[in-house]
Design a protein around this motif. Structure first.
Motif, PDB file in Angstrom:
ATOM      1  N   LYS A 166      -5.782   5.415  -9.973  1.00  0.00           N
ATOM      2  CA  LYS A 166      -6.613   5.862  -8.855  1.00  0.00           C
ATOM      3  C   LYS A 166      -6.506   7.377  -8.741  1.00  0.00           C
ATOM      4  CE  LYS A 166      -7.637   5.269  -4.033  1.00  0.00           C
ATOM      5  NZ  LYS A 166      -7.312   4.644  -2.790  1.00  0.00           N
ATOM      6  N   ASN A 167      -7.639   8.068  -8.706  1.00  0.00           N
ATOM      7  CA  ASN A 167      -7.704   9.530  -8.603  1.00  0.00           C
ATOM      8  C   ASN A 167      -6.767  10.169  -9.628  1.00  0.00           C
ATOM      9  OD1 ASN A 167      -9.518   9.105  -6.517  1.00  0.00           O
ATOM     10  ND2 ASN A 167      -7.947   9.234  -4.959  1.00  0.00           N
ATOM     11  N   SER A 168      -5.742  10.877  -9.162  1.00  0.00           N
ATOM     12  CA  SER A 168      -4.831  11.570 -10.083  1.00  0.00           C
ATOM     13  C   SER A 168      -3.635  10.699 -10.480  1.00  0.00           C
ATOM     14  CB  SER A 168      -4.329  12.865  -9.436  1.00  0.00           C
ATOM     15  OG  SER A 168      -3.598  12.562  -8.271  1.00  0.00           O
ATOM     16  N   SER A 169      -3.528   9.506  -9.927  1.00  0.00           N
ATOM     17  CA  SER A 169      -2.398   8.624 -10.236  1.00  0.00           C
ATOM     18  C   SER A 169      -2.759   7.699 -11.395  1.00  0.00           C
ATOM     19  CB  SER A 169      -2.025   7.770  -9.026  1.00  0.00           C
ATOM     20  OG  SER A 169      -1.629   8.577  -7.957  1.00  0.00           O
ATOM     21  N   PRO A 170      -2.031   7.792 -12.520  1.00  0.00           N
ATOM     22  CA  PRO A 170      -2.313   6.882 -13.637  1.00  0.00           C
ATOM     23  C   PRO A 170      -1.820   5.476 -13.325  1.00  0.00           C
ATOM     24  CG  PRO A 170      -0.404   8.233 -14.134  1.00  0.00           C
ATOM     25  CD  PRO A 170      -0.943   8.720 -12.815  1.00  0.00           C
ATOM     26  N   GLY A 171      -2.364   4.505 -14.031  1.00  0.00           N
ATOM     27  CA  GLY A 171      -1.902   3.140 -13.864  1.00  0.00           C
ATOM     28  C   GLY A 171      -0.464   2.998 -14.346  1.00  0.00           C
ATOM     29  N   LEU A 172       0.235   2.013 -13.831  1.00  0.00           N
ATOM     30  CA  LEU A 172       1.631   1.808 -14.189  1.00  0.00           C
ATOM     31  C   LEU A 172       1.936   0.321 -14.160  1.00  0.00           C
ATOM     32  CD1 LEU A 172       4.464   3.002 -14.769  1.00  0.00           C
ATOM     33  CD2 LEU A 172       4.797   3.097 -12.296  1.00  0.00           C
ATOM     34  N   SER A 173       2.684  -0.134 -15.161  1.00  0.00           N
ATOM     35  CA  SER A 173       3.120  -1.523 -15.239  1.00  0.00           C
ATOM     36  C   SER A 173       4.644  -1.533 -15.296  1.00  0.00           C
ATOM     37  CB  SER A 173       2.537  -2.178 -16.494  1.00  0.00           C
ATOM     38  OG  SER A 173       3.094  -3.447 -16.684  1.00  0.00           O
ATOM     39  N   ILE A 174       5.267  -2.385 -14.497  1.00  0.00           N
ATOM     40  CA  ILE A 174       6.721  -2.525 -14.484  1.00  0.00           C
ATOM     41  C   ILE A 174       7.042  -4.004 -14.625  1.00  0.00           C
ATOM     42  CG2 ILE A 174       8.846  -2.136 -13.182  1.00  0.00           C
ATOM     43  CD1 ILE A 174       7.278  -0.007 -11.566  1.00  0.00           C
ATOM     44  N   PRO A 221      17.400  -5.649 -16.285  1.00  0.00           N
ATOM     45  CA  PRO A 221      16.626  -4.794 -17.196  1.00  0.00           C
ATOM     46  C   PRO A 221      15.201  -4.601 -16.684  1.00  0.00           C
ATOM     47  CG  PRO A 221      17.861  -6.418 -18.434  1.00  0.00           C
ATOM     48  CD  PRO A 221      17.999  -6.784 -16.987  1.00  0.00           C
ATOM     49  N   VAL A 222      14.669  -3.419 -16.943  1.00  0.00           N
ATOM     50  CA  VAL A 222      13.333  -3.074 -16.468  1.00  0.00           C
ATOM     51  C   VAL A 222      12.584  -2.324 -17.570  1.00  0.00           C
ATOM     52  CG1 VAL A 222      14.092  -0.900 -15.412  1.00  0.00           C
ATOM     53  CG2 VAL A 222      12.093  -2.032 -14.520  1.00  0.00           C
ATOM     54  N   VAL A 223      11.275  -2.579 -17.679  1.00  0.00           N
ATOM     55  CA  VAL A 223      10.403  -1.895 -18.626  1.00  0.00           C
ATOM     56  C   VAL A 223       9.250  -1.296 -17.829  1.00  0.00           C
ATOM     57  CG1 VAL A 223       8.861  -2.149 -20.612  1.00  0.00           C
ATOM     58  CG2 VAL A 223      10.979  -3.483 -20.498  1.00  0.00           C
ATOM     59  N   LEU A 224       9.037   0.011 -17.992  1.00  0.00           N
ATOM     60  CA  LEU A 224       7.935   0.715 -17.334  1.00  0.00           C
ATOM     61  C   LEU A 224       6.968   1.186 -18.400  1.00  0.00           C
ATOM     62  CD1 LEU A 224      10.772   1.593 -15.754  1.00  0.00           C
ATOM     63  CD2 LEU A 224       9.105   2.649 -14.279  1.00  0.00           C
ATOM     64  N   GLN A 225       5.666   1.007 -18.165  1.00  0.00           N
ATOM     65  CA  GLN A 225       4.647   1.380 -19.154  1.00  0.00           C
ATOM     66  C   GLN A 225       3.490   2.053 -18.433  1.00  0.00           C
ATOM     67  OE1 GLN A 225       4.666   0.485 -22.696  1.00  0.00           O
ATOM     68  NE2 GLN A 225       3.090   2.061 -22.671  1.00  0.00           N
ATOM     69  N   SER A 226       3.138   3.256 -18.908  1.00  0.00           N
ATOM     70  CA  SER A 226       1.962   3.949 -18.414  1.00  0.00           C
ATOM     71  C   SER A 226       1.104   4.316 -19.628  1.00  0.00           C
ATOM     72  CB  SER A 226       2.385   5.203 -17.642  1.00  0.00           C
ATOM     73  OG  SER A 226       1.262   5.797 -17.030  1.00  0.00           O
ATOM     74  N   THR A 241       0.840  -1.192   0.000  1.00  0.00           N
ATOM     75  CA  THR A 241       0.000   0.000   0.000  1.00  0.00           C
ATOM     76  C   THR A 241       0.875   1.241   0.000  1.00  0.00           C
ATOM     77  OG1 THR A 241      -1.637  -1.240   1.272  1.00  0.00           O
ATOM     78  CG2 THR A 241      -1.903   1.145   1.202  1.00  0.00           C
ATOM     79  N   ASP A 242       0.562   2.211  -0.896  1.00  0.00           N
ATOM     80  CA  ASP A 242       1.343   3.448  -0.941  1.00  0.00           C
ATOM     81  C   ASP A 242       0.672   4.541  -0.118  1.00  0.00           C
ATOM     82  OD1 ASP A 242      -0.661   4.616  -2.505  1.00  0.00           O
ATOM     83  OD2 ASP A 242       0.476   4.507  -4.364  1.00  0.00           O
ATOM     84  N   LYS A 243       1.244   5.754  -0.136  1.00  0.00           N
ATOM     85  CA  LYS A 243       0.750   6.854   0.703  1.00  0.00           C
ATOM     86  C   LYS A 243      -0.659   7.305   0.329  1.00  0.00           C
ATOM     87  CE  LYS A 243       2.625  10.485  -2.121  1.00  0.00           C
ATOM     88  NZ  LYS A 243       3.197  11.758  -2.235  1.00  0.00           N
ATOM     89  N   ASP A 244      -1.093   7.048  -0.913  1.00  0.00           N
ATOM     90  CA  ASP A 244      -2.436   7.424  -1.360  1.00  0.00           C
ATOM     91  C   ASP A 244      -3.442   6.287  -1.184  1.00  0.00           C
ATOM     92  OD1 ASP A 244      -1.502   9.928  -2.186  1.00  0.00           O
ATOM     93  OD2 ASP A 244      -0.894   9.118  -4.138  1.00  0.00           O
ATOM     94  N   ALA A 245      -3.049   5.266  -0.466  1.00  0.00           N
ATOM     95  CA  ALA A 245      -3.867   4.071  -0.231  1.00  0.00           C
ATOM     96  C   ALA A 245      -4.113   3.278  -1.512  1.00  0.00           C
ATOM     97  CB  ALA A 245      -5.182   4.423   0.460  1.00  0.00           C
ATOM     98  N   SER A 246      -3.291   3.524  -2.533  1.00  0.00           N
ATOM     99  CA  SER A 246      -3.325   2.688  -3.728  1.00  0.00           C
ATOM    100  C   SER A 246      -2.479   1.454  -3.449  1.00  0.00           C
ATOM    101  CB  SER A 246      -2.740   3.431  -4.933  1.00  0.00           C
ATOM    102  OG  SER A 246      -3.529   4.531  -5.271  1.00  0.00           O
ATOM    103  N   GLN A 247      -2.750   0.396  -4.193  1.00  0.00           N
ATOM    104  CA  GLN A 247      -1.978  -0.823  -3.978  1.00  0.00           C
ATOM    105  C   GLN A 247      -1.145  -1.169  -5.192  1.00  0.00           C
ATOM    106  OE1 GLN A 247      -4.328  -4.127  -2.546  1.00  0.00           O
ATOM    107  NE2 GLN A 247      -3.678  -3.590  -0.491  1.00  0.00           N
ATOM    108  N   TRP A 248       0.078  -1.608  -4.916  1.00  0.00           N
ATOM    109  CA  TRP A 248       0.957  -2.193  -5.911  1.00  0.00           C
ATOM    110  C   TRP A 248       0.785  -3.695  -5.827  1.00  0.00           C
ATOM    111  CZ3 TRP A 248       3.979   0.776  -9.080  1.00  0.00           C
ATOM    112  CH2 TRP A 248       4.177   2.111  -8.713  1.00  0.00           C
ATOM    113  N   LYS A 249       0.519  -4.332  -6.941  1.00  0.00           N
ATOM    114  CA  LYS A 249       0.433  -5.796  -6.999  1.00  0.00           C
ATOM    115  C   LYS A 249       1.703  -6.295  -7.664  1.00  0.00           C
ATOM    116  CE  LYS A 249      -2.278  -9.663  -8.788  1.00  0.00           C
ATOM    117  NZ  LYS A 249      -3.412 -10.058  -9.633  1.00  0.00           N
ATOM    118  N   ILE A 250       2.452  -7.130  -6.950  1.00  0.00           N
ATOM    119  CA  ILE A 250       3.734  -7.615  -7.440  1.00  0.00           C
ATOM    120  C   ILE A 250       3.680  -9.140  -7.496  1.00  0.00           C
ATOM    121  CG2 ILE A 250       6.225  -7.586  -7.088  1.00  0.00           C
ATOM    122  CD1 ILE A 250       5.704  -5.069  -5.281  1.00  0.00           C
TER     123      ILE A 250
END
Length: 190
Positions: free
Chosen positions: A124-132, A151-156, A88-97
């Motif tokens: 969620k709210n002002s935070s766009p979705g993100l995939s890593i 290596p890492v790939v980030l996609q929004s 859970t992040d500071k905005d109460a959004s959740q990261w699923k890993i």
């Protein structure tokens, strides 16, 4: 005659044992099955489990579920098959890993997600979705700091980035891409 029959019985038993041992050592899909480390003492295991860590306010800090967890008494560490970690992040959004495997360090200080790792944050709210997407990610459970040299790939929705290595604070959503960074920004990425 009896000696010859007895000798053939022994040869047949050795042949069957050899085939069985070879079958157990080499799975048909070519990958090594997840097994407990026999050099360590297993004190318990869990199947189809979910563990939730609460913060000082009694709210969910993170949860870990998976297919199997094996805990080792002598090292106070654990191995996990098919782990799914929710942070859970500071905005109460959740990261699923989601990962193939995980290793949990002594006192649950670190969770090392091993193999292919897929990280998702829902919009969620002002935070766009993100995939890593990456591999071999180490997360410090106390402050949700994550890092990898792989290596890492980030996609929004509107941008895409690739790099070698990542340092991330999953609580604040701040990221550092370590080297060979390539990115693209657009109003809409298809």
């Amino acid at each position: 005659m009896r000696t010859r029959l007895w000798l053939w019985g022994v040869v047949l038993a050795v042949l069957i044992l050899t085939v069985w041992v070879q079958f157990e050592r080499e799975p048909s899909n070519g990958t090594r099955p997840f097994e407990a480390d026999v050099s360590k003492k297993v004190d318990y295991y869990l199947e189809t489990f979910k563990i939730t860590q609460l913060n000082e306010l009694g709210q969910q800090d993170y949860s870990l579920s998976g297919h199997k967890l094996i805990h080792y008494r002598d090292t106070d560490t654990a191995d996990v098959i098919d782990p799914i970690l929710f942070v859970t992040d500071k905005d109460a959004s959740q990261w699923k890993i989601v990962a193939e495997r995980a290793w949990i360090s002594k006192n649950n200080e670190y969770i090392h997600l091993l193999g292919k790792v897929d990280i998702q944050r829902q919009e969620k709210n002002s935070s766009p979705g993100l995939s890593i997407m990456t591999s071999n990610l180490k997360i410090r459970t106390q402050d949700h700091f994550a890092e990898t040299d792989d290596p890492v790939v980030l996609q929004s929705v509107s941008w895409h980035a690739e790099a070698n290595g990542l340092s991330a604070n999953l609580t604040t959503g701040q990221f550092s891409l370590l080297s060979n960074v390539k990115g693209m920004y657009s109003d809409v990425i298809k």
